[in-house]
Design a protein around this motif. Structure first.
Motif, PDB file in Angstrom:
ATOM      1  N   PHE A  75      27.907  20.144   6.883  1.00  0.00           N
ATOM      2  CA  PHE A  75      26.747  19.579   7.565  1.00  0.00           C
ATOM      3  C   PHE A  75      26.480  20.250   8.912  1.00  0.00           C
ATOM      4  O   PHE A  75      25.452  20.000   9.539  1.00  0.00           O
ATOM      5  CB  PHE A  75      26.935  18.075   7.787  1.00  0.00           C
ATOM      6  CG  PHE A  75      26.994  17.290   6.508  1.00  0.00           C
ATOM      7  CD1 PHE A  75      26.265  17.671   5.402  1.00  0.00           C
ATOM      8  CD2 PHE A  75      27.801  16.167   6.414  1.00  0.00           C
ATOM      9  CE1 PHE A  75      26.319  16.955   4.215  1.00  0.00           C
ATOM     10  CE2 PHE A  75      27.871  15.439   5.230  1.00  0.00           C
ATOM     11  CZ  PHE A  75      27.129  15.838   4.134  1.00  0.00           C
ATOM     12  N   GLY A  76      27.417  21.089   9.357  1.00  0.00           N
ATOM     13  CA  GLY A  76      27.234  21.764  10.639  1.00  0.00           C
ATOM     14  C   GLY A  76      26.148  22.818  10.616  1.00  0.00           C
ATOM     15  O   GLY A  76      25.679  23.249  11.670  1.00  0.00           O
ATOM     16  N   GLY A  77      25.731  23.241   9.412  1.00  0.00           N
ATOM     17  CA  GLY A  77      24.718  24.286   9.319  1.00  0.00           C
ATOM     18  C   GLY A  77      23.305  23.779   9.202  1.00  0.00           C
ATOM     19  O   GLY A  77      22.358  24.563   9.321  1.00  0.00           O
ATOM     20  N   TRP A  78      23.122  22.443   8.978  1.00  0.00           N
ATOM     21  CA  TRP A  78      21.744  21.960   8.831  1.00  0.00           C
ATOM     22  C   TRP A  78      21.547  20.534   9.330  1.00  0.00           C
ATOM     23  O   TRP A  78      20.667  20.288  10.157  1.00  0.00           O
ATOM     24  CB  TRP A  78      21.305  22.074   7.360  1.00  0.00           C
ATOM     25  CG  TRP A  78      22.070  21.205   6.423  1.00  0.00           C
ATOM     26  CD1 TRP A  78      23.322  21.430   5.911  1.00  0.00           C
ATOM     27  CD2 TRP A  78      21.654  19.938   5.895  1.00  0.00           C
ATOM     28  NE1 TRP A  78      23.703  20.396   5.094  1.00  0.00           N
ATOM     29  CE2 TRP A  78      22.698  19.470   5.054  1.00  0.00           C
ATOM     30  CE3 TRP A  78      20.500  19.166   6.027  1.00  0.00           C
ATOM     31  CZ2 TRP A  78      22.623  18.252   4.373  1.00  0.00           C
ATOM     32  CZ3 TRP A  78      20.415  17.959   5.344  1.00  0.00           C
ATOM     33  CH2 TRP A  78      21.468  17.513   4.534  1.00  0.00           C
ATOM     34  N   LEU A  79      22.359  19.591   8.876  1.00  0.00           N
ATOM     35  CA  LEU A  79      22.122  18.194   9.207  1.00  0.00           C
ATOM     36  C   LEU A  79      22.295  17.907  10.692  1.00  0.00           C
ATOM     37  O   LEU A  79      21.403  17.335  11.338  1.00  0.00           O
ATOM     38  CB  LEU A  79      23.060  17.303   8.382  1.00  0.00           C
ATOM     39  CG  LEU A  79      22.990  15.799   8.668  1.00  0.00           C
ATOM     40  CD1 LEU A  79      21.603  15.272   8.359  1.00  0.00           C
ATOM     41  CD2 LEU A  79      24.041  15.051   7.861  1.00  0.00           C
ATOM     42  N   ILE A  80      23.436  18.284  11.243  1.00  0.00           N
ATOM     43  CA  ILE A  80      23.722  17.985  12.650  1.00  0.00           C
ATOM     44  C   ILE A  80      22.750  18.698  13.594  1.00  0.00           C
ATOM     45  O   ILE A  80      22.180  18.059  14.494  1.00  0.00           O
ATOM     46  CB  ILE A  80      25.189  18.328  12.992  1.00  0.00           C
ATOM     47  CG1 ILE A  80      26.148  17.526  12.087  1.00  0.00           C
ATOM     48  CG2 ILE A  80      25.475  18.037  14.462  1.00  0.00           C
ATOM     49  CD1 ILE A  80      25.945  16.024  12.150  1.00  0.00           C
TER      50      ILE A  80
END
Length: 321
Positions: free
Chosen positions: A101-106
């Motif tokens: 999720f570090g590449g899009w959600l956060i």
């Protein structure tokens, strides 16, 4: 006793080494040694057992460390509450999230929230889903973003959306270029996967189990970029989150036709919600984001198990407007 000496002690208790602690604190070794001596004189006991050039926290030291950490935490919380009263947009929020999720959600959520409360600061901690859940449970972080829903009766799960799964294959593989493929066709194929404890590994094992076979895991890794690189090197295939069309990670992926080839993602918090007002406000914002960032971009059809999920925050948690 000065507050800074209490902070010095907790650092020394963590390192159990005068030199290492003094370097981390940016103070001289004699200064740290004198501070420790003052604390021990006041308490009337030694907090460390001395072994040549090493220190070992003894039972008195462990007891004092536990109370010192709680005291420092209470002071920090008081400062945050006062800062929030002075400026409701201020405050710090600690977030944990599964690495993928570090590449899009956060980044997406933080970018959106900056337009709402630009003074809020964030501490970010990436890790395996299981470790993120444990950190929430222990109070080390305010909110965790994980997939799938953890089996944790002592925590609250707020579903936020879904993420389609696909198969990543190396160039020249027999599956390359297929419009879709069933996970059952992967039986017997060498696979690369994240280690146990990662949400994506749980989803991979579930898909294979539902198809009636056990995955042939050749290599286990701890980060998604490494997994992609190993597949590209021809060391196996892997179940990965679907990427938007045109994204570099979408190259070499084949959609999975299985109706359960997705994973639900959401936020996990302690049963009574985050302690800080800043974290509660951010959680309310996350639950109210519309449209919520979804993967893939195409919405599921009516009746599809990947249909939109509810995103609500229990009304029992007061959140300032």
């Amino acid at each position: 006793m000065q507050l800074r000496e209490l902070q010095w002690f907790t650092t020394l208790a963590e390192t159990e080494h005068i030199t290492e602690a003094s370097i981390r604190l940016n103070i001289s070794q004699p200064t740290l040694s004198r501070a420790l001596a003052r604390i021990e004189r006041k308490l009337g006991v030694q907090l460390f057992d001395r072994h040549q050039n090493r220190l070992r926290l003894n039972r008195y030291g462990k007891l004092y460390q536990a109370h010192a950490l709680r005291a420092l935490n209470e002071i920090d919380r008081a400062e945050q509450r006062i800062a929030t009263l002075v400026d409701p947009d201020r405050g710090s929020v600690s977030l944990g999230f599964a690495h993928s999720f570090g590449g899009w959600l956060i980044p997406d959520l933080l970018k959106r929230y900056r337009g709402v409360a630009s003074s809020t600061s964030f501490e970010l901690h990436g890790g395996a889903s299981d470790s993120v859940v444990d950190s929430v449970r222990q109070g080390k972080i305010d909110i965790g973003f994980v997939a799938p829903e953890p089996a944790a009766d002592d925590l609250v799960w707020i579903p936020l959306g879904h993420e389609a799964l696909c198969l990543r294959v190396p160039a020249g593989h027999a599956f390359e270029g297929h419009d879709h493929i069933a996970i059952a066709d992967v039986a017997g194929e060498p696979m690369v996967a994240l280690k146990a404890g990662h949400g994506l590994r749980q989803a991979t094992d579930r898909l294979c189990r539902d198809a009636g076979f056990g995955p042939r895991i050749e290599l286990e890794v701890t980060e998604l970029p490494t997994l992609h690189a190993l597949v590209a090197a021809g060391l196996g295939v892997a179940v990965v989150p679907a990427a938007p069309s045109g994204h570099p990670s979408a190259t070499g992926t084949v959609p999975l036709s299985d109706p359960t080839a997705f994973r639900c993602y959401g936020a996990v918090i302690r049963r009574h919600g985050p302690s800080s007002q800043a974290a509660r406000r951010f959680l309310k914002f996350v639950a109210g984001v519309s449209p919520f960032p979804a993967r893939p971009d195409r919405a599921p059809s009516e009746g599809d198990p990947r249909r939109a999920l509810p995103t609500t925050v229990p009304a029992a948690w007061p959140v300032s407007a």
